[in-house]
Design a protein around this motif. Structure first.
Motif, PDB file in Angstrom:
ATOM      1  N   TYR A 158      73.516  11.009  10.919  1.00  0.00           N
ATOM      2  CA  TYR A 158      72.948  10.701   9.602  1.00  0.00           C
ATOM      3  C   TYR A 158      71.561  10.130   9.819  1.00  0.00           C
ATOM      4  CZ  TYR A 158      72.412   8.472   4.975  1.00  0.00           C
ATOM      5  OH  TYR A 158      71.958   8.085   3.735  1.00  0.00           O
ATOM      6  N   PRO A 191      74.750  13.458   4.416  1.00  0.00           N
ATOM      7  CA  PRO A 191      75.976  12.767   4.837  1.00  0.00           C
ATOM      8  C   PRO A 191      77.247  13.511   4.435  1.00  0.00           C
ATOM      9  CG  PRO A 191      75.013  11.656   2.950  1.00  0.00           C
ATOM     10  CD  PRO A 191      74.033  12.712   3.368  1.00  0.00           C
ATOM     11  N   LYS A 221      80.387   9.774   4.653  1.00  0.00           N
ATOM     12  CA  LYS A 221      80.151   9.929   3.212  1.00  0.00           C
ATOM     13  C   LYS A 221      81.086   9.009   2.427  1.00  0.00           C
ATOM     14  CE  LYS A 221      78.431  11.923  -0.506  1.00  0.00           C
ATOM     15  NZ  LYS A 221      79.121  11.198  -1.580  1.00  0.00           N
TER      16      LYS A 221
END
Length: 342
Positions: free
Chosen positions: A19, A147, A154
Motif C-alpha cells: 500500500y 488498498p 482494506k
C-alpha cells in the motif's frame, strides 16, 4: 498530478509494497496554501514537501534495495547496514522510518517518505497503538496503490474510519454540522501532539477541513451508513447563526447508543479509558460508568491525547537520527516558517 506522483515512486523498490499513499499540503488542498493541481498547476507549489508513505511486507528487503539505489536519501544510519535500519524502523517510535527533504531535481520535487511494515500499519489501524499513521488516514489522502487489492488492509482502513467516526460522535453533542464532525475527526491526531505547542500552525485542523468538506464526506459516507441507526443526516439545514446551507447531523445520545460506541473502540483507547476513568473494574464496568457521566467527552479526549502525545514525542526523537541533525533542523525551520506565514 497523479502521473507525477507515479513517476516519483517508480524509482523506489516496489516489489514488497502492499500500500502507498501521498498526503499533506503538497497533495491535498489546505486553506492558506496555493491551490494544488488546479488549472495550469500540475505539480505542488514551489517549496512544498510532498509526503509519501510506503507500507511494505518486508522492511529489511525494502531498505536493502533502497539503500543500494539511493544511499544519499539516508542519514549516517546507512553505514550500519539495512538490517540496522529495518530494526530501527520496527522497534522504536511509531514503527515508521522517515527519510526527510529528499530532492528529486529531475522532477522538480522535494519529498519526505516514511516506510512502515504492513504488520505495524494493521496494528495501528485496528487498535490505535500509536494513532500515528492511523491518524493521518483519518483524513483524505491520495492512494498510489489501491488498498482494495489487499482485503485485510482494506478492512483495517475501513475499521479505522469507523473508529474515528464513533469517537467523534462520543465527543459531539446531539446536533452538529458537517464541519464540526470533520474538524473533530481531523483533530483527534493533533490535539495531543506535542508539536502543536510550537511547531505547527494552530489553525492547521481548520485549514485541512475547510477546503475538503466534500472529500471528508465522501470518505466517511460508508461509515455513516454503517451507523445509520445512531446518526441521521439533514441535507436541508443551515449553519447556526448563518443563512448559508449546511449539512446537519443529529445523533442518538442515549446511554444505550453511547455504550455501543464505547464497546467498539480500538483496543489501545479502551486501555487508556480504563486507566483514566474515575471508576475501577473491567472495561464493561468502565463502559457502564462512562455511558452515564457528563464528563465522558473530557475523559475520552484525554485518553486519545495520551496515545498521540507518546507516539509524537518518540517518533519525533527517532526522526532526528533517521533524517540527520542538519536535515531535522532545516525541516523544523521550514515548518516554523509555514506556521507564521499562513
Amino acid at each position: 498530478m497523479l502521473d507525477l506522483y507515479r513517476r516519483t515512486v517508480k524509482r523506489f523498490p516496489l516489489g514488497s509494497v502492499s500500500y502507498m499513499f501521498a498526503y499533506g499540503s503538497g497533495v491535498k488542498q489546505q486553506e492558506g496554501y496555493e491551490k494544488v493541481g488546479n488549472g495550469n498547476i500540475q505539480r505542488p507549489p514551489p517549496g512544498t514537501v510532498v509526503d509519501l508513505v510506503f507500507c511494505v511486507r518486508d522492511a529489511l528487503g525494502f531498505h536493502a534495495e533502497n539503500l543500494h539505489r539511493h544511499p544519499e536519501h539516508y542519514s549516517a544510519l546507512r553505514l550500519l547496514g539495512p538490517r540496522c535500519v529495518a530494526n530501527y524502523q520496527e522497534r522504536l517510535g511509531a514503527g515508521v522510518y522517515c527519510n526527510t527533504l529528499v530532492p528529486l531535481a529531475d522532477l522538480g520535487l522535494t519529498i519526505k517518505y516514511g516506510v512502515v511494515s504492513e504488520e505495524q500499519l494493521l496494528e495501528d489501524l485496528l487498535h490505535w497503538r500509536h494513532l500515528y499513521l492511523a491518524g493521518r488516514l483519518h483524513k483524505p489522502v491520495t492512494d498510489l496503490v489501491n488498498p482494495a487489492d489487499n482485503p485485510p488492509l482494506k478492512a483495517a482502513l475501513d475499521r479505522n474510519l469507523l473508529s474515528a467516526l464513533q469517537v467523534a460522535l462520543l465527543l459531539l453533542p446531539d446536533k452538529f454540522t458537517a464541519y464540526s464532525l470533520f474538524h473533530t475527526i481531523a483533530g483527534l491526531s493533533y490535539k495531543g501532539d506535542f508539536r502543536m505547542i510550537f511547531g505547527e500552525n494552530k489553525q492547521k485542523v481548520h485549514n485541512i477541513v475547510n477546503p475538503q468538506i466534500r472529500d471528508f464526506f465522501s470518505l466517511y459516507q460508508p461509515s455513516l451508513g454503517q451507523l445509520s441507526n445512531f446518526v441521521a443526516v439533514n441535507m436541508n439545514g443551515q449553519e447556526p447563526g448563518s443563512r448559508r446551507p449546511a449539512i446537519l447531523f443529529e445523533q442518538d445520545k442515549s446511554q444505550t447508543a453511547t455504550a455501543q460506541h464505547l464497546h467498539q473502540l480500538p483496543g489501545e483507547l479502551r486501555k487508556r479509558l480504563e486507566r483514566n476513568a474515575a471508576c475501577r473494574g473491567d472495561y464493561a464496568e468502565v463502559v457502564d460508568h462512562l455511558s452515564m457521566v457528563p464528563q465522558l467527552p473530557e475523559v475520552l479526549q484525554a485518553s486519545v491525547n495520551d496515545i498521540v502525545w507518546r507516539s509524537s514525542v518518540t517518533q519525533s526523537i527517532k526522526n532526528i537520527a533517521s533524517a540527520g541533525v542538519l536535515k531535522s533542523l532545516v525541516y523544523s525551520y521550514r515548518k516554523a516558517q509555514k506556521t507564521f506565514a499562513v
